[in-house]
Design an enzyme around this catalytic site. Structure first.
Site, PDB file in Angstrom:
ATOM      1  CG  HIS A  84      43.665  62.102   9.564  1.00 16.53           C
ATOM      2  ND1 HIS A  84      42.607  61.298   9.192  1.00 16.53           N
ATOM      3  CD2 HIS A  84      44.782  61.451   9.147  1.00 16.53           C
ATOM      4  CE1 HIS A  84      43.062  60.215   8.592  1.00 16.53           C
ATOM      5  NE2 HIS A  84      44.376  60.277   8.552  1.00 16.53           N
TER       6      HIS A  84
ATOM      7  CG  ASP B 129      37.565  58.889   7.316  1.00 20.63           C
ATOM      8  OD1 ASP B 129      38.045  59.243   8.416  1.00 20.63           O
ATOM      9  OD2 ASP B 129      36.458  58.334   7.180  1.00 20.63           O
TER      10      ASP B 129
END
Length: 421
Positions: free
Chosen positions: A393, A397
């Site tokens: 992450h 995204d």
């Protein structure tokens, strides 16, 4: 007679210490020149340490699982008169005066599992309580109520095999479970077994811990209708299987991933978080997570973007065989840019795969199952499969991950698009 002290050699590549993963000899045992004495593991490979002399083992320099520095005493041998030599220098190279090839590197699997039985008695003879066996063998022995110390081993290096359990059950029966003799009643058990995490198992544990510690994972799951894909695969195997080889689902998934990362290059990447640099790769080097008796390995299908279905299938099969036989080289086990993991028929419904650091994504394949699905207001039977994929992450995204998986889904549900450039 003279005493020859063998010290941990310099294995090159800046290696300062190694882990002792297996002894191949015992104190009091006579050894000959070039006989393997021990297996040690660097951060890249397991290396066999040979004897440069003929003589009798006096003492071992460490316990299995111990980390030894280059130059530390490994073993003492009383050399037979005609073989007397001066002690090896600290940090002497592999083979102590012989070419580096004398210490054979066996990538990521203990040498006793590399298919070559030791030329000396089994390491289990005269040893302690710790038998050598795979997790599957240990579990089955536990279910049968059999103490592994009582089982005669026939595998390389004193390893207990499934066939050894079968032979033991045939000769002695089992306490409970399969093969229980009539009239035997269940009994309480209070035995315990401590299993040192050493060698490849330790490396896997360290790598998984490092990956989870450093990478903030998030997992995205999507179901895929593979009915048409499976129909196409069956047609291709019927027409070309005899000449080109049998296709599994994997090469078709490889093809879909090659096409999808063209649209989402941020997925086919490696993140150097210390330097703060993401490297996006044009080449698609796919890691194929492969279960072996020694543990999980990830051989690499290089340049998947340049291979057709049958070339991918053949190379994946070759790599899996090499990994399971302990023959995979360092180059075949490193350098992946994106990884696929699958438990095959045991794939379950959902999984949360751990990213192969320093990659930024991993695609998990769950099992195919026939499920009722709504199509145009009608319930129909379709072959469905879930993809459980994890992403880093920090650099991927959520929307990019979702779009990437949806692109995969599109290719797999409309398989003719796999062949359109």
């Amino acid at each position: 007679m003279s005493i020859h002290v063998i010290k941990m050699p310099d294995l090159g590549e800046g290696i300062a210490e190694v882990e002792l993963v297996a002894w191949r000899v015992l104190p009091g045992e006579r050894v000959v020149e070039d006989q393997i004495l021990a297996d040690v593991m660097t951060d890249k490979a397991t290396v066999e340490i040979p004897s440069p002399v003929v003589g009798q083992v006096l003492a071992l320099g460490g316990e299995v699982g111990q980390v030894l520095a280059v130059g530390a005493e490994l073993i003492r041998i009383e050399v037979e008169a005609q073989e007397a030599v001066s002690p090896s220098p600290a940090g002497g190279g592999p083979g102590w005066g012989q070419p580096p090839q004398a210490a054979q590197a066996v990538q990521a699997v203990p040498a006793t599992q590399a298919g070559q039985p030791p030329s000396q008695p089994s390491p289990r003879e005269g040893r302690s309580e710790r038998p050598i066996a795979s997790p599957a063998v240990r579990r089955r022995a536990w279910e049968l109520g059999i103490a592994l110390q009582q089982v005669a081993a026939t595998g390389a290096g004193g390893r207990i095999m499934q066939a050894d359990l079968d032979a033991h059950v045939a000769a002695h029966g089992a306490v409970h479970g399969a093969g229980v003799p009539a009239g035997v009643r269940p009994v309480q058990r209070h035995d315990e077994e401590q299993i040192p995490v050493v060698g490849l198992r330790r490396r896997i544990a360290q790598k998984m811990q490092e990956s989870k510690r450093r990478i903030p994972h998030f997992t995205y799951v999507e179901e895929v209708d593979v009915t048409e894909l499976e129909a196409l695969r069956a047609q291709l195997n019927a027409k070309w299987g005899a000449q080109r080889g049998h296709l599994t689902l994997l090469p078709l998934l490889v093809r879909a991933m090659v096409l999808a990362v063209r649209e989402f290059p941020q997925i086919n990447a490696r993140f150097d978080d210390e330097a703060g640099v993401v490297t996006r790769h044009g080449a698609v080097h796919l890691g194929i997570a492969t279960q072996t008796e020694a543990g999980l390995m990830v051989p690499v299908l290089r340049h998947a973007e340049a291979k057709d279905l049958w070339a991918s299938a053949a190379e994946v099969a070759r790599l899996a065989q090499a990994a399971r036989a302990g023959k995979a080289t360092r180059d075949e086990l490193t350098g992946s840019t994106l990884t696929i993991t699958s438990l095959g028929a045991l794939g379950g419904i959902v999984s949360t795969p751990v990213i192969n650091h320093p990659e930024v994504a991993i695609v998990g394949v769950n099992r195919i199952a026939l499920r009722p699905v709504m199509r145009d207001g009608v319930v129909v039977a379709r072959q469905m499969m879930n993809l459980s994929s994890s992403f880093d992450h920090r650099v991927v995204d959520g929307v990019d991950a979702a779009q990437f998986v949806q692109a995969l889904r599109g290719y797999l549900e409309s398989p003719t698009t796999l062949f359109v450039e």
